[in-house]
Design an enzyme around this catalytic site. Structure first.
Site, mmCIF file in Angstrom:
data_model
loop_
_atom_site.group_PDB
_atom_site.id
_atom_site.type_symbol
_atom_site.label_atom_id
_atom_site.label_comp_id
_atom_site.label_asym_id
_atom_site.label_seq_id
_atom_site.Cartn_x
_atom_site.Cartn_y
_atom_site.Cartn_z
ATOM 1 N N ASN A 123 0.829 -1.215 0.000
ATOM 2 C CA ASN A 123 0.000 0.000 0.000
ATOM 3 C C ASN A 123 0.859 1.258 0.000
ATOM 4 O OD1 ASN A 123 -2.683 -1.361 0.465
ATOM 5 N ND2 ASN A 123 -1.548 -2.088 2.246
ATOM 6 N N HIS A 168 -13.718 -2.571 7.166
ATOM 7 C CA HIS A 168 -12.499 -3.324 7.491
ATOM 8 C C HIS A 168 -12.641 -4.041 8.840
ATOM 9 C CE1 HIS A 168 -8.158 -3.647 8.727
ATOM 10 N NE2 HIS A 168 -8.044 -3.966 7.448
ATOM 11 N N GLU A 225 -15.588 3.379 5.970
ATOM 12 C CA GLU A 225 -14.306 3.750 5.348
ATOM 13 C C GLU A 225 -14.601 4.828 4.310
ATOM 14 O OE1 GLU A 225 -12.030 0.295 3.931
ATOM 15 O OE2 GLU A 225 -13.188 -0.930 5.317
ATOM 16 N N SER A 264 -11.394 -0.818 1.289
ATOM 17 C CA SER A 264 -10.068 -1.402 1.094
ATOM 18 C C SER A 264 -10.041 -2.555 0.112
ATOM 19 C CB SER A 264 -9.502 -1.862 2.443
ATOM 20 O OG SER A 264 -10.347 -2.813 3.024
ATOM 21 N N ASP A 324 -12.855 6.009 8.393
ATOM 22 C CA ASP A 324 -11.496 5.470 8.302
ATOM 23 C C ASP A 324 -10.927 5.874 6.933
ATOM 24 O OD1 ASP A 324 -9.205 4.010 8.024
ATOM 25 O OD2 ASP A 324 -10.085 2.076 8.545
ATOM 26 N N HIS A 332 -7.167 4.359 3.161
ATOM 27 C CA HIS A 332 -6.744 4.269 1.753
ATOM 28 C C HIS A 332 -6.923 5.587 1.001
ATOM 29 C CE1 HIS A 332 -5.879 -0.049 1.627
ATOM 30 N NE2 HIS A 332 -6.793 -0.116 2.586
ATOM 31 N N LYS A 369 0.350 3.216 4.993
ATOM 32 C CA LYS A 369 0.054 3.053 3.563
ATOM 33 C C LYS A 369 0.744 4.189 2.801
ATOM 34 C CE LYS A 369 -4.128 0.488 4.697
ATOM 35 N NZ LYS A 369 -3.552 -0.843 4.713
HETATM 36 C C1 LIG Z 1 -9.292 0.310 5.810
HETATM 37 C C2 LIG Z 1 -8.190 -0.088 6.740
HETATM 38 N N1 LIG Z 1 -8.226 0.350 8.007
HETATM 39 C C3 LIG Z 1 -7.257 0.009 8.879
HETATM 40 C C4 LIG Z 1 -6.217 -0.801 8.519
HETATM 41 C C5 LIG Z 1 -5.204 -1.172 9.546
HETATM 42 O O1 LIG Z 1 -4.075 -0.371 9.462
HETATM 43 P P1 LIG Z 1 -2.659 -0.895 10.012
HETATM 44 O O2 LIG Z 1 -2.129 -1.806 8.985
HETATM 45 O O3 LIG Z 1 -1.863 0.328 10.212
HETATM 46 O O4 LIG Z 1 -2.926 -1.617 11.289
HETATM 47 C C6 LIG Z 1 -6.142 -1.278 7.198
HETATM 48 C C7 LIG Z 1 -5.067 -2.153 6.688
HETATM 49 O O5 LIG Z 1 -4.045 -2.380 7.043
HETATM 50 C C8 LIG Z 1 -7.152 -0.909 6.294
HETATM 51 O O6 LIG Z 1 -7.134 -1.349 5.023
#
Ligand SMILES: Cc1ncc(COP(=O)(O)O)c(C=O)c1O
Length: 379
Positions: free
Chosen positions: A39, A125, A168, A172, A197, A200, A232
């Site tokens: 990512n 997610h 989100e 994702s 969230d 992305h 990411k």
């Molecule tokens: C939409 C989304 N939120 C949260 C996360 C979690 O983030 P992290 O990898 O920093 O724990 C991810 C993926 O890793 C994600 O795709």
């Protein structure tokens, strides 16, 4: 064999029969593959300014934070990054966590009381889903990206009680956008909080890459809370929540995934702060991502795969089934192209697909070749 290990063996066999076994593949530091699986949207994980900032802070502080910031003290690096992130995301204040996952767990739980109704998009997610679960609050799962369904749920189940709508901004797995402006119209008319969230979208969408919430004109609203990951587009590790100062204060006092977790390492925080500086000035890299989104969709469409131009950096291509998805991704990998392979339970609708994450750090020639390889390896 002990009974519980027998039971695990049976479950592993069932997963294997359904084509759902996961494989850890080796990766070397100089892995020559074209990376459309990670990512690292802007190609900043290895940016010289990012590495230099992290290396300097590594020398100064050593490897780890050694404890939570409440126990061991809060470094200037953490404070400076939080201030920069709050400015960038247009929020009153920001708080960093050691991962985006933990930021989401802590934020959902921090927004909910026992009386709260949580309304969670069906495609959210795992970290948001788990946040809803550990909050102990009643959770209604809303059909994907449907403000009308969210409104109906709030009207039916939340009159007279607090409510939080959880989504989100860029989903994702499929890379589609949440209808944030319409969701905000629904939540603000009903006194509910909107939690977004931006994992992305941060770095990819919005002015100076400031994310999906900012792009929708919702940054800084007192009834909007944003989370994002630092792992990411920012190329590092960690998570952030940005919102009203009173909510950040609440998390510092009560957020279990902040209080009982060792802080993200100062060196990583310094590297992310350098990446944030590059990100804000990286309109050229974002323009390249947009051009590549179009190029990828055109290439796939011309080869007969239904693919719309993705609005951000995630493009999914359907596979006939889980085994076919695994074989497709493996064939691409054998030809030097890494793509994501998503199967249940990582997909919200039970289907399987390849996920391409666009990466501005890949050369034009490698990107064009990678698209050819994906098409040629299709099952
Ligand atoms: C939409 C989304 N939120 C949260 C996360 C979690 O983030 P992290 O990898 O920093 O724990 C991810 C993926 O890793 C994600 O795709």
């Amino acid at each position: 064999m002990a009974g519980w290990l027998d039971a695990l063996e049976r479950r592993a066999k069932a997963r294997a029969e359904a084509g759902l076994t996961r494989q850890l593949r080796p990766r070397s530091a100089d892995d020559p593959v074209v990376d459309l699986a990670g990512n690292d949207y802007l190609g900043l994980a290895r940016h010289p300014a990012v590495i230099a900032a992290a290396a300097k802070t590594l020398e100064a502080y050593g490897l780890g934070a050694t404890a939570s910031r409440l126990v061991r003290g809060s470094t200037d690096e953490h404070g400076a990054l939080e201030s920069d992130l709050a400015d960038w995301l247009g929020a009153e204040q920001a708080l960093v966590f050691s991962s985006g996952y933990l930021a989401n767990l802590g934020t959902v739980r921090g927004l909910a009381t026992r009386e709260t109704l949580l309304v969670s998009d069906a495609y959210n997610h795992a970290s948001l889903i788990d946040g809803c679960r550990i909050s102990g609050a009643e959770t209604a799962v809303a059909p994907h990206a449907s403000p009308a369904a969210v409104a109906a749920l709030l009207d039916a189940r939340a009159p007279g009680r607090p409510a939080v709508v959880v989504t989100e901004s860029v989903f994702s797995v499929d890379g589609d956008l949440a209808p944030l402006a319409d969701l905000f119209a629904v939540t603000s008319a009903r006194g509910a909080v909107l939690l977004v969230d931006d994992a992305h979208a941060a770095g990819v969408l919005g002015p100076h890459g400031s994310g999906g919430v900012s792009a929708a004109g919702l940054a800084g609203r007192p009834d909007v809370v944003v989370t994002a990951t630092l792992s990411k587009a920012l190329g590092g590790a960690g998570g952030v929540v940005a919102g009203p100062a009173a909510f950040i204060r609440h998390l510092v006092d009560t957020g279990r995934t902040f209080i009982y977790d060792t802080a993200p390492p100062p060196a990583v925080i310094a590297g992310v702060r350098a990446a944030l500086g590059v990100t804000q000035a990286a309109d050229d890299r974002r323009a390249l991502l947009r051009a590549r989104a179009e190029q990828a969709a055109n290439r796939l469409c011309s080869a007969g795969f239904p693919a719309a131009v993705p609005p951000a950096g995630v493009l999914s291509v359907m596979a006939p089934g889980p085994e076919a998805a695994v074989a497709w991704a493996a064939a691409c990998r054998d030809r030097g192209v890494a793509v994501g392979c998503f199967r249940p339970p990582s997909t919200p609708d039970g289907t399987s697909r390849l996920r391409l994450t666009l990466n501005a750090g890949v050369s034009d020639a490698d990107f064009a070749r990678a698209l050819d390889v994906i098409v040629e390896c299709a099952p």
